[in-house]
Design a protein around this motif. Structure first.
Motif, mmCIF file in Angstrom:
data_model
loop_
_atom_site.group_PDB
_atom_site.id
_atom_site.type_symbol
_atom_site.label_atom_id
_atom_site.label_comp_id
_atom_site.label_asym_id
_atom_site.label_seq_id
_atom_site.Cartn_x
_atom_site.Cartn_y
_atom_site.Cartn_z
ATOM 1 N N ARG A 61 36.571 -51.499 12.685
ATOM 2 C CA ARG A 61 37.716 -51.777 11.808
ATOM 3 C C ARG A 61 38.112 -50.538 11.023
ATOM 4 N N SER A 96 35.876 -57.800 5.811
ATOM 5 C CA SER A 96 34.790 -56.821 5.689
ATOM 6 C C SER A 96 33.684 -57.301 4.765
ATOM 7 N N ASP A 134 41.003 -58.861 8.421
ATOM 8 C CA ASP A 134 39.986 -58.057 7.740
ATOM 9 C C ASP A 134 39.109 -58.955 6.864
#
Length: 280
Positions: free
Chosen positions: A269, A240, A238
């Motif tokens: 995601r 992001s 992850d």
């Protein structure tokens, strides 16, 4: 301070501001200085458990009768920084949003109207003598609001896998001046590139909130309990904040294709996270 329970309360994520001790007036400054020397400070799970415990009595307690005297503490370059819980204030603020977030039957079952009205009246009376009050913590459930990622960078990401006894951690920490600068730059790009929508509105709101704090504060984005419901591989992969930054930079340079690719990664995601929410 003893831990309330070993039971894990998942799903909540947090955006916190830690202010330097000097930002607090007396006698609160002395209180936090003494508090920070305690040998066993509570965790975010303890804070959430205590909030949820108020829903167990009959009738439920919408907000604590007394404000919490607890906080999260950390050091930044040798300076003690404090993030007060302010659980009572946050409970009042959360109540104001429940009408839009929960179906009426669910809301009535969890917090009957008479309880909500009493809490709203208590809040209004309290505001008369505390008109400038604001929380140091914002919370979301099941996913991180995308505009929170604008405040941080991938280089500030810290991920610890954890062990059987130690929970994993995924968080970002950044100086307040950096967070404010990123908000301002991103807003300029987004306003030039797209119509106002949830992302712009969210950034405007969080930007106003950040302006309330000391410029030498620390901003923390913490995945909190969400790390307990996501596989380790998903957490490790992850990034992001990087995807959000790349998407906004692509908009700034007029590269619509790259912006679309970054957005697609984010959608994919967080769709998987929403799928887990539906399964629960």
């Amino acid at each position: 301070m003893p831990k309330v329970s070993s039971v894990i309360v998942p799903y909540a994520v947090y955006l916190r501001v830690y202010e330097p001790l000097a930002a607090f007036p007396e006698p609160e400054r002395t209180h936090w200085a003494r508090y920070a020397r305690r040998p066993d400070l509570p965790s975010y799970q303890d804070e959430l458990r205590r909030s949820l415990a108020g829903l167990l009595p009959t009738p439920p307690v919408a907000a604590p009768v007394q404000e919490s005297g607890d906080a999260f503490v950390t050091e930044v370059d040798g300076v003690l920084c404090v993030c007060p819980w302010r659980t009572r204030l946050r409970g009042w603020l959360a109540l104001a949003e429940l009408d839009e977030e929960l179906p009426r039957p669910v809301l009535e079952a969890a917090l009957p109207e008479v309880v909500r009205l009493q809490a709203a009246q208590d809040h209004e009376r309290w505001l008369e003598s505390n008109p400038d009050a604001r929380p140091w913590i914002r919370m979301a459930v099941w996913q991180v609001p995308l505009h929170w990622f604008v405040l941080v960078s991938d280089e500030e990401r810290a991920y610890e896998k954890g062990t059987g006894e130690v929970a994993p951690v995924l968080r970002y920490r950044t100086p307040m001046v950096q967070a404010r600068r990123r908000v301002a730059r991103s807003l300029r790009t987004l306003k030039d590139s797209m119509d106002e929508g949830p992302l712009v509105e969210g950034l405007l709101d969080v930007g106003r909130w950040l302006e309330e704090f000391h410029p030498r504060s620390l901003v923390e984005l913490d995945y909190g309990g969400l790390v307990h419901v996501l596989p380790a591989g998903d957490l490790e992969d992850d990034h992001s904040a990087r995807d959000v930054a790349e998407g906004i930079e692509a908009l700034r340079t007029g590269d619509g294709a790259a912006a679309g690719e970054a957005y697609a990664r984010l959608v994919e995601r967080w769709r998987s996270v929403r799928d887990r929410r539906s399964a629960n």
